[in-house]
Design an enzyme around this catalytic site. Sequence first.
Site, mmCIF file in Angstrom:
data_model
loop_
_atom_site.group_PDB
_atom_site.id
_atom_site.type_symbol
_atom_site.label_atom_id
_atom_site.label_comp_id
_atom_site.label_asym_id
_atom_site.label_seq_id
_atom_site.Cartn_x
_atom_site.Cartn_y
_atom_site.Cartn_z
ATOM 1 C CD GLU A 264 -2.802 1.301 2.360
ATOM 2 O OE1 GLU A 264 -2.800 0.450 3.252
ATOM 3 O OE2 GLU A 264 -3.710 2.138 2.196
ATOM 4 C CB CYS A 466 -7.290 3.115 3.726
ATOM 5 S SG CYS A 466 -7.973 2.386 5.213
ATOM 6 C CG ASN A 594 -9.170 -2.208 2.453
ATOM 7 O OD1 ASN A 594 -8.483 -3.183 2.694
ATOM 8 N ND2 ASN A 594 -9.062 -1.080 3.131
ATOM 9 C CD GLU A 595 -9.625 -2.190 7.232
ATOM 10 O OE1 GLU A 595 -9.594 -1.102 7.810
ATOM 11 O OE2 GLU A 595 -8.872 -3.129 7.546
#
Length: 868
Positions: A264, A466, A594-595
């Site tokens: 990331e 994120c 994503n989550e």
Amino acid sequence: MKTQVLLSAILFLLICPKGFSSTKEVTNQPDSVYLFSYATTKDHNTRGLHFAWSIDQKYWHSIGPEYGYVKSDFGRWGVQKRMIDPYLMQDSDGLWHCVWSLNENEKAFAHASSQDLVDWKRQSYPMVEQGNCLRPVLKYNPAQKLFELTYVSSQNKYYCLSTANFKSYTPVKEVPSDSYVNSSKQITLAEGICTGQVHRVAWTVVDKLIGAYERKQYNEALGQERTEQDADRFADLKPVEVTVTVEKEKAKPISDKLIGIFFEDINYAADGGLYAELIQNRDFEYALSDKEGNDPDWNSTHSWRVKGENSLFSIATENPLHPNNPHYALLEVKSPGASLVNSGFDGIVVKKGEKYDLSVFTKQIAGKGGKVLARIVDKNNQVVAQATLNVSTAGWKKQQSVLTATADAANASLELQPLTPGSIGLDMISLFPQKTFKGRKNGLRADLAQLLADLNPRFVRFPGGCVAHGDGIHNIYRWVNTVGPLEARKPQRNLWGYHQTAGLGYFEYFQFCEDIGAEPLPVLAAGVPCQNSAVGGGGQQGGIPLCEMDNYVKEILDLVEYANGDAKKTKWGKVRAEAGHPLPFNLKYIGIGNEDLITDLFEERFTLIYNAMKEKHPEITVIGTVGPSFEGTDYKEGWELATRLNVPMVDEHYYQSPGWFINNQKYYDSYDRAKSKVYLGEYAAHLPGRPNNLETALAEALYLTAIERNGDVVSMTSYAPLLAKENHTQWNPNLIYFNNEEVKPTVDYFVQQLYGRNSGDEYLPVRLAVSNQRNEVKNRIAVSVVRDSKTNDVIVKLVNMLPVSVRTEVNLNGLETGRLNGTKTVLTGSPADKQVRPTTESIQATSNLPCNLPAYSFTVIRLTHSAK
Ligand code: AHR
């Protein structure tokens, strides 16, 4: 403090010696009691919904006290997730509903429901058209099966709406003040006077609430197990003996992709990190809006300055190089001598004798065309490389040259000095080492990329985290903006508070995966941004408007075509071929989401994408998402959705204490093998202060033995985050730290590497006979045996997290036949050690493989098949 923690853990263990049981044997419990639901204003109203109970409404017992059974998920991280004035009621079917106000200004309220007040369903945040929504009150009309919500605005007006499901409702109407009846009461609890609602409930309701709280406490106490308590915890412990028997007849196939990497762009992992570009803000697109705080220097001129006199440097936007790249440098030179200087990312590092590709888009705006002198200058003002570039008189043109460094320099800068008077435009000023990983143009920093390759990862997840779903829908990472010519890519704000050039884009990610033989695993937003996004766009995180979802779904389908499509016959296959890769990248996996919070918004969009992928690309394994934790509402609802849709794999995330990993080794043992497979996409052991050390590394090593044991349901794992540049770190711990000159793998890195290099595709179950029967002792010893069918090697992994040595014998049950030679690699030291490194020696296998596991150690024995 240390002793306190230990004592509370021991207390819990004494109360619950054989697993947890909340129900105490009390024979004269009441049938029903009063239950008070309330919230406090503490921590900016973020502590959630609390309960207290009473037999007589005089003496109240608060549970916890102030334990938060449901907390608001609305809004940005931390203090903005507020639950103000919750109002709890029960409908005629017995379902509990809680509504609350989100903040002082929001034209929305929150709703969540629960059968038992312990497990709460997903939250929704219906927007209201009138007034900001304060002090909501909920009533239920069973005849009409309708809820009526009344609220007050800050203008002291009263509004009302009715709804059957909290998804749609009648128009909001203004009502007289006497229609607003708030039955909240003020109750004096030990912690002070609190406002909330009083309900009469069966004792079992309260019993369950207490049980849930106590279970949480118990688990938290287990999670606090730390090696610094070991001197007390294991005071009299003598060396332990363990006999391991391999049950090879029970062998089962496991995933051969268990160890991968999570990339990331956090902590300057991409620009200034893995992406080898040496110029910071090469495109002059840094913007104040990249950062949340007020940083006036973070603008188009960031990292640039003028050195010398008689020249003016400004930022222009007229006739830019590309609409996606609207800003450029304008240099107005009265008389030559001054230079435009870039200081790089904490300086520019060059090495003597190495070559650097310089490229600049130039345009003569006024005056005659001329030349620009380009120089790399060290901190003592010594020129270590130089070349000249032309300035184009016919619009933007890329000028290129190669600079060869005549000396090493660690903190150099690039200087561009126009040699003739006039005005010139400069953009996309790039200085790239030729020595990138595998020599790729626009490639990766060789030392960092090599360190990643050395993990032997079976896949690479990118671009986040994120970053993949972004801060608000306009910040979603769109793959299509990150391919093609660099000047046409669309840079954007990085949600971690800096700038992304997209120079490291999807093409480069795919290329890197191919270069290291890892499967690419792109993760794309499920049409919703990060759950902690700035509020807007329909409440909470918002979502791409449904009318735009067709285009968004197509963009995801296009990605498959970009990666795998025919170079001649498909549009996106051609784009890939033009970028230099006619052959497909063989994409097999795509993560969607994503989550995320599992909200209605999410479900609607995820389902659209998932169904389209299933129909158009059944060959691709879609990976869904089940929230940011190993438990809780999103975890449960995410799993329910995945099961309903038959999603092949889901992405689980959990950052937990070493104690959690030690005490949850059975987490996957009971997972249903017929449901979705698991990708443990983000995990790491976190200690207070967030260091990486042998303790965190061993906790991960221990847990990974359990992952191998469950390698038939867990298909992939990746430690997160991966990279962090010193002095630019938003998150700790990370697997690798670096600065411009050095790479610094952590102890946790070596655990990942030992697993990555010693993975197998067949699990050989083991039986352990441990000389000490204490659970705490047994929990600190773990063994996993796998076979790698490619090499036919057998690998034994042994973890000893105890402060004493463990003498093991591994009865290989004949597996040693033909595998007499091997290696033994050991990682050991003291738990707080950050610098330990594995050491390897050759060994000869015997049928019982005696091995002494030092205190706090991870041992990997690889028995090589002699026919190799
Ligand atoms: O790994 C760092 C962050 O942790 C990721 O971006 C996010 O998915 C998680 O919350």
